[in-house]
Design an enzyme around this catalytic site. Structure first.
Site, PDB file in Angstrom:
ATOM      1  N   HIS A   1       0.954  -1.231  -0.137  1.00  0.00           N
ATOM      2  CA  HIS A   1      -0.051  -0.147  -0.071  1.00  0.00           C
ATOM      3  C   HIS A   1       0.876   1.181  -0.134  1.00  0.00           C
ATOM      4  CE1 HIS A   1      -2.745   3.006   1.690  1.00  0.00           C
ATOM      5  NE2 HIS A   1      -3.539   2.360   1.191  1.00  0.00           N
TER       6      HIS A   1
ATOM      7  N   ASP B   1       0.921   4.287   1.450  1.00  0.00           N
ATOM      8  CA  ASP B   1       1.269   4.666   2.733  1.00  0.00           C
ATOM      9  C   ASP B   1       2.102   3.969   3.711  1.00  0.00           C
ATOM     10  OD1 ASP B   1      -0.463   7.005   2.363  1.00  0.00           O
ATOM     11  OD2 ASP B   1      -2.166   5.866   3.273  1.00  0.00           O
ATOM     12  N   LYS B   2       1.981   2.350   3.314  1.00  0.00           N
ATOM     13  CA  LYS B   2       2.968   1.636   4.002  1.00  0.00           C
ATOM     14  C   LYS B   2       4.367   1.491   3.492  1.00  0.00           C
ATOM     15  CE  LYS B   2       1.544   0.746   7.146  1.00  0.00           C
ATOM     16  NZ  LYS B   2       2.311   0.973   8.728  1.00  0.00           N
TER      17      LYS B   2
ATOM     18  N   GLU C   1      10.198  11.697   7.248  1.00  0.00           N
ATOM     19  CA  GLU C   1       9.047  11.385   6.602  1.00  0.00           C
ATOM     20  C   GLU C   1       9.211  11.232   5.116  1.00  0.00           C
ATOM     21  OE1 GLU C   1       6.375  11.760   8.617  1.00  0.00           O
ATOM     22  OE2 GLU C   1       7.307  12.861  10.178  1.00  0.00           O
TER      23      GLU C   1
ATOM     24  N   GLU D   1      14.259  15.854   9.902  1.00  0.00           N
ATOM     25  CA  GLU D   1      15.307  16.495  10.778  1.00  0.00           C
ATOM     26  C   GLU D   1      16.234  15.243  11.304  1.00  0.00           C
ATOM     27  OE1 GLU D   1      13.661  20.727  12.353  1.00  0.00           O
ATOM     28  OE2 GLU D   1      13.424  18.881  14.064  1.00  0.00           O
TER      29      GLU D   1
ATOM     30  N   LYS E   1      -5.558  -4.377   0.344  1.00  0.00           N
ATOM     31  CA  LYS E   1      -6.194  -4.175   1.769  1.00  0.00           C
ATOM     32  C   LYS E   1      -7.117  -5.196   2.012  1.00  0.00           C
ATOM     33  CE  LYS E   1      -7.523   0.367   2.211  1.00  0.00           C
ATOM     34  NZ  LYS E   1      -8.348   1.702   1.826  1.00  0.00           N
TER      35      LYS E   1
ATOM     36  N   PHE F   1      -8.172  -3.992 -10.580  1.00  0.00           N
ATOM     37  CA  PHE F   1      -7.163  -3.328  -9.632  1.00  0.00           C
ATOM     38  C   PHE F   1      -5.708  -3.613 -10.210  1.00  0.00           C
ATOM     39  CE2 PHE F   1      -5.922  -2.611  -4.897  1.00  0.00           C
ATOM     40  CZ  PHE F   1      -5.282  -1.800  -4.886  1.00  0.00           C
TER      41      PHE F   1
ATOM     42  N   ASP G   1      -1.953   5.754  -6.305  1.00  0.00           N
ATOM     43  CA  ASP G   1      -2.231   6.841  -5.150  1.00  0.00           C
ATOM     44  C   ASP G   1      -1.049   7.277  -4.378  1.00  0.00           C
ATOM     45  OD1 ASP G   1      -3.757   8.425  -3.529  1.00  0.00           O
ATOM     46  OD2 ASP G   1      -4.705   6.705  -2.317  1.00  0.00           O
ATOM     47  N   ALA G   2      -1.032   8.372  -4.306  1.00  0.00           N
ATOM     48  CA  ALA G   2       0.212   9.011  -3.531  1.00  0.00           C
ATOM     49  C   ALA G   2       0.304   8.261  -1.885  1.00  0.00           C
ATOM     50  CB  ALA G   2       0.436  10.644  -3.442  1.00  0.00           C
TER      51      ALA G   2
ATOM     52  N   ARG H   1       0.098   7.838   7.796  1.00  0.00           N
ATOM     53  CA  ARG H   1      -1.395   7.868   7.439  1.00  0.00           C
ATOM     54  C   ARG H   1      -2.297   6.488   7.897  1.00  0.00           C
ATOM     55  NH1 ARG H   1      -2.557  11.089   2.079  1.00  0.00           N
ATOM     56  NH2 ARG H   1      -1.741   8.961   0.729  1.00  0.00           N
ATOM     57  N   LYS H   2      -1.716   5.640   8.493  1.00  0.00           N
ATOM     58  CA  LYS H   2      -2.213   4.457   8.779  1.00  0.00           C
ATOM     59  C   LYS H   2      -2.073   4.059  10.274  1.00  0.00           C
ATOM     60  CE  LYS H   2      -4.296   3.329   4.954  1.00  0.00           C
ATOM     61  NZ  LYS H   2      -4.182   4.951   4.479  1.00  0.00           N
TER      62      LYS H   2
ATOM     63  N   LYS I   1      10.763   7.671  13.363  1.00  0.00           N
ATOM     64  CA  LYS I   1      10.768   8.319  14.499  1.00  0.00           C
ATOM     65  C   LYS I   1      11.973   7.505  15.123  1.00  0.00           C
ATOM     66  CE  LYS I   1       6.502  10.896  14.537  1.00  0.00           C
ATOM     67  NZ  LYS I   1       5.060  11.017  15.072  1.00  0.00           N
TER      68      LYS I   1
ATOM     69  N   LYS J   1      11.322   9.881  20.669  1.00  0.00           N
ATOM     70  CA  LYS J   1      10.047  10.611  20.326  1.00  0.00           C
ATOM     71  C   LYS J   1       8.862   9.503  21.053  1.00  0.00           C
ATOM     72  CE  LYS J   1      12.291  12.638  16.857  1.00  0.00           C
ATOM     73  NZ  LYS J   1      13.626  12.740  17.057  1.00  0.00           N
TER      74      LYS J   1
ATOM     75  N   ASP K   1       6.099   9.549  20.904  1.00  0.00           N
ATOM     76  CA  ASP K   1       4.789   9.093  20.126  1.00  0.00           C
ATOM     77  C   ASP K   1       4.938   7.496  19.760  1.00  0.00           C
ATOM     78  OD1 ASP K   1       3.373  11.350  19.741  1.00  0.00           O
ATOM     79  OD2 ASP K   1       4.110  12.021  17.779  1.00  0.00           O
TER      80      ASP K   1
END
Length: 399
Positions: free
Chosen positions: A16, A18-19, A44, A57, A177, A245, A253-254, A259-260, A280, A284, A286
């Protein structure tokens, strides 16, 4: 807490878009931590047709100096790591090919203002890399103490990817998916009501015998993963419901890092603080605090102290100790939540440095986390240390 309901979770494959971005970002994290365990990384990634862009960074010995000059050969290693990740996933398509895609590296030195708040110095302990809230969760729906809907959604796509990589299903392409809907009675999954799988495929596998072959492959993966007792003639399957597909991945798709976050965590079965993990370093919170919150929640459930457990931690940038520790056992606990809130910080020091030390997070262990979930995985050596249940006896003794 409801005991009878229907619930759904989704997952996405390693291909995917995003992955793909998440995995590239974590490949860079691993590269830099292998050079300097104290490296600071916020990487990123953007993916789109024939393009990968890095931004963020960084700071670390043997990586980049304060003026933004790369150490010899490291800039080339960054590009190699990105391309190798795309190759491992399996993208060799006209619209996205590991060897011919354009690559941009826009990483630059970490802000000195962030560094002064986070770094350990004198009598000052290492502070959190940012403010925020993080959640951990565990439940007794699966052996790995994960929500069943997400657990099975991940496993279906893992099985399909394994078939693709092995050559058993060469018509499958990397992007896919899944979505699993389960019926619960008395808080336990009793039936799979609906299963959705959309997978990128080779040309021609959207009609006739080839389409039937693809559908049979997907249904076999589902049957291999989901217990037979949950499947029946009443289970509804939606396999490639749009019909075709062929164009997928970053060409279709970008993709962007982070995002997941629901796929990465608990599939919507638990709250989320909003912070992504991939790209990260473990200063961090997060990432590291979400990992330790899962670790603590899993040990609470593994100890038999609750059937479901949610833990929230909160932090302020530059401050070491958490601002709050919250435990909710959703009416399933055998001990008072306030006791758990008092005891858990005694078993693991919940400062960024304490978490990193206890779980051994300053190592290049993150590429494996970036697809098929950060939780519910098997602890193997240094990998997925937050999935261990080694606090169970200590927890019981403390209570």
């Amino acid at each position: 807490m409801r005991s009878n309901y229907i619930f759904t979770s989704e997952s996405v494959s390693e291909g995917h878009p995003d992955k793909v971005a998440d995995q590239i970002s974590d490949a860079i994290v691993d590269l830099f931590l292998s050079k300097d365990p104290e490296a600071r990384i916020a990487c990123e990634t953007l993916t789109t047709t024939q393009l990968v862009v890095l931004a963020g960074e960084i700071r670390g010995k043997g990586i980049m100096d304060e003026a933004g000059n790369w150490a010899p050969g490291v800039k080339e290693e960054v590009e190699q790591a990105a391309r190798a990740t795309v190759k491992r996933i399996g993208y060799e398509q006209d619209g996205f090919h590991w060897e011919t895609l354009r690559f941009e590296n826009n990483l630059h030195p970490q802000s000195a203002h962030i560094a002064q708040g986070v770094d350990e110095s004198g009598n000052k302990d290492e502070g959190a890399g940012d403010q925020g809230i993080m959640f951990g969760f565990a439940c007794d729906e699966t052996p790995d103490l994960m929500p069943a809907t997400l657990y099975y959604s991940h496993k279906i796509l893992e099985k399909m990817a394994a078939d693709r990589h092995s050559g058993a299903a060469p018509f499958l392409e990397p992007d896919a998916k899944s979505q699993v809907t389960l019926k619960f009675e008395d808080g336990k999954p009793v039936a799979a009501t609906t299963i959705v799988v959309s997978t990128q495929h080779a040309r021609g596998y959207d009609e006739g015998d080839k389409e039937a072959e693809l559908h049979a492959c997907v249904k076999k993966a589902i049957a291999d993963v989901i217990p037979a007792a949950l499947l029946s003639d009443e289970t509804v399957y939606h396999i490639n419901p749009t019909g075709s597909f062929e164009i997928g991945g970053p060409d279709g798709d970008a993709g962007l890092t982070g995002r997941k976050i629901i796929v990465d965590t608990y599939g919507g079965a638990a709250p989320h603080g909003g912070g992504a993990f991939s790209g990260k370093d473990p200063t961090k919170v997060d990432r590291s605090a979400a990992y330790v919150a899962r670790y603590l929640a899993k040990n609470v459930v593994a100890a038999g102290l609750a059937k479901r457990c949610t833990i929230q931690l909160s932090y302020a940038i530059g401050v070491a100790e958490p601002l709050s520790v919250y435990v909710d056992t959703h009416g399933t606990g055998t001990v008072d939540e306030a006791k758990l809130e008092a005891v858990l910080p005694q078993l693991v020091r919940l400062t960024p440095k304490g978490i990193r030390t206890h779980l051994g997070l300053n190592k290049p262990i993150y590429s494996r986390t970036a697809a098929y979930g950060h939780f519910g995985r098997k602890a193997e050596g240094d990998l997925f240390s937050w999935e261990r249940t080694d606090l169970v006896e200590k927890l019981k003794a403390a209570l």
